[in-house]
Structures are given as structure tokens and as C-alpha cells.
Design a protein around this motif. Structure first.
Motif, short mmCIF file in Angstrom:
data_model
loop_
_atom_site.label_atom_id
_atom_site.label_comp_id
_atom_site.label_asym_id
_atom_site.label_seq_id
_atom_site.Cartn_x
_atom_site.Cartn_y
_atom_site.Cartn_z
N LEU A 102 0.83 -1.19 0.00
CA LEU A 102 0.00 0.00 0.00
C LEU A 102 0.87 1.25 0.00
O LEU A 102 0.58 2.22 -0.72
CB LEU A 102 -0.92 -0.02 1.22
CG LEU A 102 -1.84 1.20 1.40
CD1 LEU A 102 -2.77 1.35 0.20
CD2 LEU A 102 -2.65 1.07 2.69
N ALA A 103 1.92 1.24 0.81
CA ALA A 103 2.82 2.40 0.86
C ALA A 103 3.47 2.66 -0.49
O ALA A 103 3.59 3.81 -0.93
CB ALA A 103 3.90 2.16 1.93
N ASP A 104 3.87 1.59 -1.18
CA ASP A 104 4.49 1.74 -2.51
C ASP A 104 3.49 2.31 -3.51
O ASP A 104 3.84 3.18 -4.32
CB ASP A 104 4.99 0.38 -3.01
CG ASP A 104 6.20 -0.11 -2.23
OD1 ASP A 104 6.86 0.72 -1.56
OD2 ASP A 104 6.49 -1.33 -2.28
N LEU A 105 2.26 1.82 -3.47
CA LEU A 105 1.23 2.31 -4.40
C LEU A 105 0.90 3.77 -4.14
O LEU A 105 0.71 4.56 -5.08
CB LEU A 105 -0.03 1.45 -4.29
CG LEU A 105 0.05 0.04 -4.87
CD1 LEU A 105 -1.19 -0.77 -4.48
CD2 LEU A 105 0.19 0.09 -6.39
N GLU A 106 0.80 4.14 -2.87
CA GLU A 106 0.48 5.53 -2.53
C GLU A 106 1.63 6.47 -2.93
O GLU A 106 1.38 7.59 -3.41
CB GLU A 106 0.19 5.64 -1.03
CG GLU A 106 -1.13 4.99 -0.63
CD GLU A 106 -1.39 5.04 0.85
OE1 GLU A 106 -2.57 4.98 1.24
OE2 GLU A 106 -0.42 5.14 1.64
N LYS A 107 2.86 6.01 -2.74
CA LYS A 107 4.01 6.81 -3.16
C LYS A 107 4.00 6.98 -4.68
O LYS A 107 4.29 8.07 -5.21
CB LYS A 107 5.31 6.15 -2.71
CG LYS A 107 6.55 6.95 -3.07
CD LYS A 107 7.82 6.27 -2.57
CE LYS A 107 9.04 7.09 -2.97
NZ LYS A 107 10.31 6.42 -2.50
N LYS A 108 3.69 5.89 -5.39
CA LYS A 108 3.62 5.95 -6.85
C LYS A 108 2.55 6.93 -7.30
O LYS A 108 2.76 7.69 -8.25
CB LYS A 108 3.32 4.55 -7.39
CG LYS A 108 3.22 4.47 -8.91
CD LYS A 108 2.91 3.06 -9.36
CE LYS A 108 2.78 2.98 -10.87
NZ LYS A 108 2.44 1.59 -11.33
N GLN A 109 1.40 6.92 -6.62
CA GLN A 109 0.31 7.82 -6.97
C GLN A 109 0.73 9.28 -6.79
O GLN A 109 0.48 10.12 -7.66
CB GLN A 109 -0.91 7.51 -6.10
CG GLN A 109 -2.19 8.22 -6.53
CD GLN A 109 -2.88 7.51 -7.68
OE1 GLN A 109 -2.24 6.75 -8.41
NE2 GLN A 109 -4.15 7.77 -7.85
N GLU A 110 1.38 9.57 -5.67
CA GLU A 110 1.84 10.94 -5.41
C GLU A 110 2.88 11.37 -6.45
O GLU A 110 2.85 12.51 -6.92
CB GLU A 110 2.45 11.01 -4.01
CG GLU A 110 1.44 10.83 -2.88
CD GLU A 110 2.10 10.80 -1.51
OE1 GLU A 110 3.34 10.99 -1.47
OE2 GLU A 110 1.40 10.57 -0.52
N THR A 111 3.78 10.44 -6.80
CA THR A 111 4.83 10.76 -7.78
C THR A 111 4.23 11.05 -9.15
O THR A 111 4.64 12.01 -9.83
CB THR A 111 5.83 9.59 -7.89
OG1 THR A 111 6.44 9.37 -6.62
CG2 THR A 111 6.91 9.89 -8.92
#
Length: 254
Positions: A102-111
């Protein structure tokens, strides 16, 4: 043995089968070559015995090719087993892995959103855009790729990529909530007739322990409804779903 350990054991088993098939393929190839070596080059077939001997040479080579393909098949199966990083709710580390995912996906979304904001800005110069992307964590090659138009002539991440990633975030959040709930839910155990039923929330499995081997009709119904025999647990089991519990009761009761 948890699922990860079983996955590693399965990969090891496939590798062993690949090695075994490869060795057998080499043996069959060598035997074929040795048999063919006693026949002079270009010598025509002499009689039925000679024909059968040559057929055996061909059969040995066909076997070698078949075993070689089999070895490659098991190599691919081993690689697939090793690279399978899917998270199952019954995994011991499901919560931790889902939190990380989830943390990776959220970081990807923000990026993705910040990237689009930067490169599509009309207030920033190209140099400022470059510097902002570097600060965001892009390499020089990454910056060049970010400014390369896609097939539609657009730069940046298309809206569908952001939408799809958002859907993945919601899906993983839902999985995480279920995994966390399952970790604190106590298992249930009861009997239907002489069958012991276990609602195993820790492993996300519905488990049916028969006193002996169920008859063919029951086994057929179990298979058709998603149950599989677990040699490791000594029971028939499926994923733990409400409707699966009801179906199991119908099969056992019937």
C-alpha cells in the motif's frame, strides 16, 4: 510450514525435476549418437533388422528432445514459483506485506500526480522543471523519458494510469482491512455428522476433516465447489467464504 516455505519447497522440487529431465535427455542423446556411430555414413538400409535398429536410434533422439522440453518446462515452473509475490490473506506476514504494498502504491500515486503537475506547468521553465523532477527522485534518463510524448502525443502520465493505480490502492486497502480482521478473529470448530469443520481464519481456509476417505460422489462435489485435498493439513479445504461454508454444509449433509 507456512505458504512462503511451501512455495520455496515447490520451486526446489521443480528444479530437481528439471535437473533430472536434463540428465535423462543427455543420456538418451548420447545413446542415440553411440548407436548411430556404428553405421557408416550414407550406408543404405539393409533388411528389416537394420530398419528397426535405425528406428530405435530415432526413438532415442525423440526421447532426448522430449526430455529437454520437459526440463525447460520445469525450469519455467520453478522460476514462476520463486517470482510469485502475490499476497494471500492467510499468509503469516500478510498484514506487513500489504502495508508495504500500500505504501508503494500511494508513493507511486503521489509521484505520478506531482510529475504531471511539474511538466505540464506553464509557470516553470524547462530548467526549473528538470530540477524539480530531479528533486522528486528522477534520474537524468528518467527526466528525458518524462518529457517524451506517448503514442497520443502527450507528456506525463495518462489519466488512466493514475485511475488504475487509485483502484489498486482501494483494493489493497480492502485486503489489508480483511487481513487485520482475520488476525484477531478466533477460529471456529464444529461437527456436521462425523465431519469436523474448521473455519481457520488465521490461514483463510475452510477445512473439512473426514473420518476416512469420502465416497466418489462427495469428492466430485467438493472438487466442483473449489475444495482441494491438502496432504499437508490432512483435510479438504477451500478459501474461507460465507457461501463456501453453506455449500460445504449442503455437501456433507447430502
Amino acid at each position: 510450514m507456512n505458504r512462503k516455505e511451501r512455495q520455496e519447497a515447490r520451486a526446489d522440487r521443480y528444479r530437481e525435476l528439471a535437473i533430472k529431465s536434463s540428465v535423462e535427455s543427455d543420456v538418451a542423446c548420447r545413446q542415440s549418437s553411440e548407436m548411430a556411430s556404428i553405421i557408416p555414413m550414407g550406408q543404405p538400409i539393409h533388411g528389416l533388422a537394420d530398419r528397426k535398429y535405425r528406428e530405435k536410434i530415432g526413438a532415442k533422439m525423440d526421447k532426448s528432445i522430449e526430455l529437454s522440453r520437459k526440463a525447460e518446462y520445469f525450469k519455467q515452473k520453478a522460476a514462476a514459483a520463486e517470482s510469485n509475490d502475490a499476497v494471500y490473506l492467510g499468509d503469516d506476514d500478510a498484514v506487513e506485506r500489504l502495508e508495504s504494498k500500500l505504501a508503494d502504491l500511494e508513493k507511486k500515486q503521489e509521484t505520478m500526480k506531482e510529475t504531471n503537475k511539474i511538466i505540464r506547468s506553464k509557470k516553470l521553465s524547462d530548467i526549473e522543471k528538470h530540477d524539480r523532477l530531479i528533486e522528486l527522485g528522477y534520474s537524468e534518463n528518467g527526466v528525458r523519458e518524462a518529457f517524451t510524448p506517448n503514442s497520443m502525443g502527450e507528456i506525463g502520465f495518462p489519466s488512466c494510469s493514475i485511475t488504475n493505480n487509485g483502484a489498486n490502492i482501494r483494493r489493497v486497502k480492502c485486503q489489508l482491512e480483511k487481513a487485520m480482521q482475520m488476525k484477531v478473529t478466533e477460529d471456529k470448530e464444529y461437527k456436521i455428522g462425523n465431519v469436523r469443520v474448521v473455519e481457520n481464519y488465521q490461514e483463510n481456509r475452510l477445512q473439512l476433516f473426514f473420518p476416512g476417505k469420502p465416497d466418489e460422489n462427495v469428492r466430485t462435489q467438493l472438487k466442483h465447489n473449489g475444495f482441494r485435498w491438502s496432504r499437508f493439513n490432512g483435510c479438504w479445504q477451500s478459501y474461507l467464504k460465507r457461501w463456501q461454508i453453506d455449500r460445504a454444509k449442503e455437501i456433507i449433509g447430502g
